[in-house]
Design an enzyme around this catalytic site. Structure first.
Site, mmCIF file in Angstrom:
data_model
loop_
_atom_site.group_PDB
_atom_site.id
_atom_site.type_symbol
_atom_site.label_atom_id
_atom_site.label_comp_id
_atom_site.label_asym_id
_atom_site.label_seq_id
_atom_site.Cartn_x
_atom_site.Cartn_y
_atom_site.Cartn_z
ATOM 1 N N HIS A 21 0.836 -1.211 0.000
ATOM 2 C CA HIS A 21 0.000 0.000 0.000
ATOM 3 C C HIS A 21 0.869 1.258 0.000
ATOM 4 O O HIS A 21 0.602 2.215 -0.738
ATOM 5 C CB HIS A 21 -0.888 0.041 1.260
ATOM 6 N N LYS A 45 -16.586 -7.834 8.289
ATOM 7 C CA LYS A 45 -17.462 -7.916 9.463
ATOM 8 C C LYS A 45 -16.641 -7.790 10.738
ATOM 9 O O LYS A 45 -17.040 -7.156 11.689
ATOM 10 C CB LYS A 45 -18.228 -9.232 9.450
ATOM 11 N N ARG A 97 -1.859 -6.490 -8.491
ATOM 12 C CA ARG A 97 -0.722 -7.344 -8.165
ATOM 13 C C ARG A 97 -0.578 -8.508 -9.126
ATOM 14 O O ARG A 97 0.510 -8.846 -9.570
ATOM 15 C CB ARG A 97 -0.873 -7.882 -6.735
ATOM 16 N N SER A 135 -2.972 -7.757 2.854
ATOM 17 C CA SER A 135 -3.378 -7.615 4.262
ATOM 18 C C SER A 135 -3.857 -8.957 4.824
ATOM 19 O O SER A 135 -3.611 -9.285 5.977
ATOM 20 C CB SER A 135 -4.502 -6.581 4.384
#
Ligand code: PNS
Length: 172
Positions: A21, A45, A97, A135
């Site tokens: 990032h 969530k 990516r 991530s």
């Protein structure tokens, strides 16, 4: 109303921010006059970090750099296309990516353009050294006690260590 010139929105979940990032944000900051890193508040969530924590972490990391003075960070909710209109941005900045990501990303870009014809998506190809970082993988590795040094900024390494749940205790 005319859109602001060369303002890019760099949206994502950023749960957490990775060196991939950071690479994209820094390169976006060179291409555009202004970049807003837009953190999706309801990214998952059960995100590891709240939207406020994610925003604070990104701000902390970028504050240490000299090449991101034109970058701001904020949370957003709802449709990205609406947020882009609200901010009068002309571009959405996304990283590509792998070829397998292309299908989903292209679909998202087309939907955003359908919802807001002012909204163009610009894809940046990450540096090879960071292209395998995501991530999701960072959380997997951190959860199981692996090292994420060199893959995420130091502040994120510390935040992950503080958040990590022990994975060795198997309940029977
Ligand atoms: O980091 P991520 O999880 O890949 O980012 C995905 C994100 C935040 C860019 C995407 O989920 C998004 O834009 N969400 C906002 C809701 C929305 O606009 N959905 C329709 C997208 S076509």
């Amino acid at each position: 109303m005319r859109a602001s010139p060369r303002l890019a929105v760099c949206p994502g979940s950023f749960d957490p921010l990775t060196n991939g990032h950071v690479d994209m944000i820094v390169r976006g900051a060179r291409l555009f006059e202004q970049v807003i890193v837009a953190v999706l508040a309801n990214a998952e969530k059960q995100p590891w970090f709240t939207a406020e924590e994610r925003v604070a972490l990104i701000r902390e990391v970028l504050a240490d750099r000299t090449d991101t003075a034109n970058v701001s960070v904020e949370a957003f909710d709802g449709l990205l296309a609406d947020y882009v209109r609200h901010r009068r941005a002309t571009a959405v900045l996304r990283g590509l990516r792998t070829t397998s990501e292309f299908a989903d990303e292209a679909q998202m870009a087309m939907m955003n353009h359908h919802l807001n014809p002012q909204c163009e998506t610009v894809f940046l190809v990450p540096l090879p050294g960071v292209s395998f970082i995501s991530s999701r993988l960072i959380k997997d590795v951190a959860r199981m006690g692996g090292s994420v040094e060199g893959l995420v900024p130091a502040a994120v390494v510390r935040a992950l260590a503080a958040r990590r749940r022990p994975s060795h205790a198997v309940s029977t």
